[in-house]
Design an enzyme around this catalytic site. Structure first.
Site, mmCIF file in Angstrom:
data_model
loop_
_atom_site.group_PDB
_atom_site.id
_atom_site.type_symbol
_atom_site.label_atom_id
_atom_site.label_comp_id
_atom_site.label_asym_id
_atom_site.label_seq_id
_atom_site.Cartn_x
_atom_site.Cartn_y
_atom_site.Cartn_z
ATOM 1 N N ARG A 33 0.706 -1.395 -0.173
ATOM 2 C CA ARG A 33 0.096 0.352 0.043
ATOM 3 C C ARG A 33 0.634 0.953 -0.123
ATOM 4 O O ARG A 33 0.642 2.382 0.462
ATOM 5 C CB ARG A 33 -0.927 0.071 0.819
ATOM 6 C CG ARG A 33 -2.188 -1.271 1.397
ATOM 7 C CD ARG A 33 -3.364 -0.985 2.151
ATOM 8 N NE ARG A 33 -4.143 -1.543 1.799
ATOM 9 C CZ ARG A 33 -5.710 -1.345 0.720
ATOM 10 N NH1 ARG A 33 -5.234 -0.545 0.209
ATOM 11 N NH2 ARG A 33 -6.364 -3.086 1.004
ATOM 12 N N GLY B 209 -8.446 2.953 -6.176
ATOM 13 C CA GLY B 209 -8.577 4.571 -6.153
ATOM 14 C C GLY B 209 -7.085 4.756 -5.333
ATOM 15 O O GLY B 209 -6.559 6.074 -6.497
ATOM 16 N N THR C 59 -4.371 4.339 -6.242
ATOM 17 C CA THR C 59 -2.877 4.138 -7.361
ATOM 18 C C THR C 59 -3.825 4.948 -8.512
ATOM 19 O O THR C 59 -2.881 5.091 -9.187
ATOM 20 C CB THR C 59 -3.326 2.554 -8.068
ATOM 21 O OG1 THR C 59 -3.167 1.610 -6.237
ATOM 22 C CG2 THR C 59 -2.326 2.176 -8.593
ATOM 23 N N THR D 179 -10.525 -4.055 -7.755
ATOM 24 C CA THR D 179 -10.523 -3.292 -6.294
ATOM 25 C C THR D 179 -12.021 -4.198 -6.500
ATOM 26 O O THR D 179 -12.566 -4.149 -6.494
ATOM 27 C CB THR D 179 -11.169 -2.217 -6.027
ATOM 28 O OG1 THR D 179 -11.248 -2.081 -4.622
ATOM 29 C CG2 THR D 179 -11.930 -1.487 -6.771
ATOM 30 N N ASP E 254 -14.116 -3.081 -3.818
ATOM 31 C CA ASP E 254 -14.945 -2.597 -3.714
ATOM 32 C C ASP E 254 -15.789 -2.121 -4.740
ATOM 33 O O ASP E 254 -16.787 -0.966 -4.288
ATOM 34 C CB ASP E 254 -13.966 -1.189 -3.044
ATOM 35 C CG ASP E 254 -13.476 -1.391 -1.773
ATOM 36 O OD1 ASP E 254 -14.247 -2.860 -1.527
ATOM 37 O OD2 ASP E 254 -12.175 -1.109 -1.312
ATOM 38 N N ARG F 218 -32.177 -16.756 14.688
ATOM 39 C CA ARG F 218 -31.186 -15.337 15.168
ATOM 40 C C ARG F 218 -31.394 -14.855 14.468
ATOM 41 O O ARG F 218 -31.841 -14.727 12.953
ATOM 42 C CB ARG F 218 -29.746 -15.710 15.310
ATOM 43 C CG ARG F 218 -29.814 -16.602 16.806
ATOM 44 C CD ARG F 218 -28.460 -17.456 16.701
ATOM 45 N NE ARG F 218 -27.476 -17.859 18.092
ATOM 46 C CZ ARG F 218 -27.031 -18.682 18.159
ATOM 47 N NH1 ARG F 218 -26.157 -19.437 17.333
ATOM 48 N NH2 ARG F 218 -26.638 -20.221 19.167
ATOM 49 N N MET G 151 -16.868 -6.553 2.947
ATOM 50 C CA MET G 151 -15.916 -5.676 3.031
ATOM 51 C C MET G 151 -16.343 -4.070 1.892
ATOM 52 O O MET G 151 -17.433 -4.281 1.264
ATOM 53 C CB MET G 151 -14.979 -5.899 2.082
ATOM 54 C CG MET G 151 -13.916 -6.666 3.143
ATOM 55 S SD MET G 151 -12.183 -7.030 2.826
ATOM 56 C CE MET G 151 -10.821 -6.868 3.876
ATOM 57 N N GLU H 228 -18.693 -2.685 5.461
ATOM 58 C CA GLU H 228 -17.982 -2.134 6.839
ATOM 59 C C GLU H 228 -18.224 -0.514 7.081
ATOM 60 O O GLU H 228 -18.022 0.099 8.145
ATOM 61 C CB GLU H 228 -16.358 -2.003 5.887
ATOM 62 C CG GLU H 228 -15.993 -3.291 5.669
ATOM 63 C CD GLU H 228 -14.416 -3.700 5.170
ATOM 64 O OE1 GLU H 228 -13.482 -4.036 5.236
ATOM 65 O OE2 GLU H 228 -14.108 -2.332 4.434
ATOM 66 N N ARG I 84 -25.209 -12.850 16.318
ATOM 67 C CA ARG I 84 -24.144 -12.946 15.620
ATOM 68 C C ARG I 84 -24.007 -12.694 15.064
ATOM 69 O O ARG I 84 -24.588 -12.200 14.528
ATOM 70 C CB ARG I 84 -24.141 -14.846 15.463
ATOM 71 C CG ARG I 84 -24.895 -16.059 16.937
ATOM 72 C CD ARG I 84 -24.037 -15.804 17.995
ATOM 73 N NE ARG I 84 -24.246 -16.707 19.123
ATOM 74 C CZ ARG I 84 -24.975 -16.331 20.018
ATOM 75 N NH1 ARG I 84 -25.403 -15.363 20.079
ATOM 76 N NH2 ARG I 84 -25.107 -17.700 20.898
HETATM 77 O O1 F6P Z 1 -9.829 -1.735 -1.185
HETATM 78 C C1 F6P Z 1 -9.755 -3.008 -0.264
HETATM 79 C C2 F6P Z 1 -10.435 -3.702 0.249
HETATM 80 O O2 F6P Z 1 -10.486 -5.493 0.975
HETATM 81 C C3 F6P Z 1 -11.560 -2.893 1.811
HETATM 82 O O3 F6P Z 1 -12.639 -3.613 1.466
HETATM 83 C C4 F6P Z 1 -11.223 -3.054 2.745
HETATM 84 O O4 F6P Z 1 -11.571 -2.143 3.804
HETATM 85 C C5 F6P Z 1 -9.612 -2.744 2.238
HETATM 86 O O5 F6P Z 1 -8.922 -3.106 1.544
HETATM 87 C C6 F6P Z 1 -8.291 -3.882 3.531
HETATM 88 O O6 F6P Z 1 -7.045 -3.785 4.134
HETATM 89 P P1 F6P Z 1 -6.599 -4.582 4.262
HETATM 90 O O7 F6P Z 1 -6.072 -5.477 3.295
HETATM 91 O O8 F6P Z 1 -5.178 -3.097 4.205
HETATM 92 O O9 F6P Z 1 -6.398 -4.701 5.513
#
Ligand code: F6P
Length: 366
Positions: free
Chosen positions: A74, A111, A113, A133, A135, A170, A177, A230, A284
């Site tokens: 990163r 993003g 990058t 990604t 995401d 439940r 993510m 997340e 849970r």
């Molecule tokens: O950007 C991809 C991602 O998996 C996100 O969904 C998540 O928040 C983040 O990376 C987790 O980052 P790392 O692998 O550095 O823990």
């Protein structure tokens, strides 16, 4: 003389990266007769001039592999931890680009990058990027590779959680993510039939979520699946964030904030606890985490990564640099890095996926 192209992967790994490396590499080598140099571990490896031979058989047999054979990091060129300090290593990277005899550089990333690639372009390098990604939050492209695979994994998880939630009556809160964007939770929530979907773009009221769960119970459905992204946030917390950022004048209003994973997990656990208290049902939590990024890429991601990778080679051949290869319908389109960098593609509140989810009775806590 044949062009020499460097290639690196940066940011979180994503299924489909190897398919893209293969797509770029094979098209450059076989189709255009270029030379190709793999750069290890993203911008960190570039700064340290660590390379990998991608010629010969190196590109064979990697299409179906998860992760990235190049490794990733990163690290950012302009803010890299070196000797315990954040340093601007752009100059070293530019020098290594020339020392390796590169005519062009392909950066595969999300993003962050795109922003880093723009900086390298501004430092004089010939850069082309690809959007990857899980995401799906890169601007100006229909989609990103990695998203489809993660969508399949998260949907499969929701399917499996259904039977255990049903058996025990439940609530199961499943954290998905996506960082600041809700695409993955929304997509998997719809595909997996989650009863509640919470995404960062639609701040929720926990009381309304609890009410929806109680209504289900009163109709003979004493279990519920809550798919929470997340970055999902309650209205109260969102308003508090807005207030503090307005004071600091540091952010555009209404934009979700990126938080460390621990903050996401704490919020998810708190939500489950609140739902238990408000509904009287047991809850849970399942945090899917990096499972969503691992393993074999889906067919759709292999196809997309190959399409975009070979399109990148076409652009290099034409000498068209400073662009990201965006997916556009069945085709691809180069978009200037200046237009992409710094933008995040969030879920519009009235997006057709949101409307469809509402159409089948999914609750968003709003
Ligand atoms: O950007 C991809 C991602 O998996 C996100 O969904 C998540 O928040 C983040 O990376 C987790 O980052 P790392 O692998 O550095 O823990």
């Amino acid at each position: 003389m044949a062009q020499t192209i460097g290639i690196l992967t940066s940011g979180g790994d994503t299924p489909g990266l190897n398919a893209a490396i293969r797509g770029v590499g094979k098209a450059c080598l076989s189709h255009y007769g270029m030379r190709i140099v793999g750069i290890r571990d993203g911008f960190r490896g570039f700064m340290e001039k660590r390379t990998m031979d991608l010629e010969g058989d190196a590109l064979s047999g990697i299409l179906t592999l998860g992760g990235t054979v190049l490794g990733t990091s990163r690290d950012k060129p302009h803010k890299m931890p070196v000797n315990g300090k954040l340093q601007d290593m752009t100059g070293v990277i530019v020098a290594n680009y020339h020392a390796l005899g590169l005519d062009g550089l392909v950066c595969l990333g999300g993003g962050g990058t795109q922003k880093n690639a723009l900086r390298l372009k501004q430092a004089g390098l010939n850069v082309v990027t690809l959007p990857k990604t899980i995401d799906n939050d890169v601007a100006l492209t229909d989609t990103t590779f990695g998203f489809d695979t993660a969508l399949g994994i998260a949907t499969d998880a929701i399917d499996r959680l259904h039977s255990t939630a049903h058996s025990h009556h439940r609530i199961i809160v499943v954290e998905i993510m996506g960082h600041r964007a809700g695409w993955l939770a929304l997509g998997a929530g719809i595909a997996g039939g989650a009863d509640v979907i919470l995404i960062p773009e639609i701040p929720y009221d926990v009381g309304l979520v609890a009410q929806a769960i109680k209504t289900r119970r009163s109709k003979g459905k004493p279990f519920s699946i809550v798919a929470v992204a997340e970055g999902a946030i309650s209205r109260q917390e969102f308003e508090a964030q807005q207030l503090s950022s307005a004071k600091k004048k540091d952010r555009k209003p209404k934009e979700p904030v990126a938080e460390p994973e621990l903050v996401y997990a704490e919020r998810t656990l708190r939500l489950a606890h609140q739902l238990e208290k408000l509904t009287g049902l047991e809850a849970r939590v399942t945090i899917l985490g990096h499972l969503q990024r691992g393993g074999t890429p889906s067919a759709a991601d292999r196809l997309l990564a190959t399409r975009l990778g070979t399109a990148a080679a076409d652009l290099l051949q034409q000498g068209r640099y400073g662009v990201m290869v965006a997916a556009r319908g069945e085709a691809s389109e180069p978009v200037p890095l200046e237009d992409v960098a710094g933008q995040v593609k969030l879920v519009p509140q009235d997006h057709p996926w949101v409307e469809s989810a509402r159409g089948v009775g999914t609750n968003f806590g709003d």
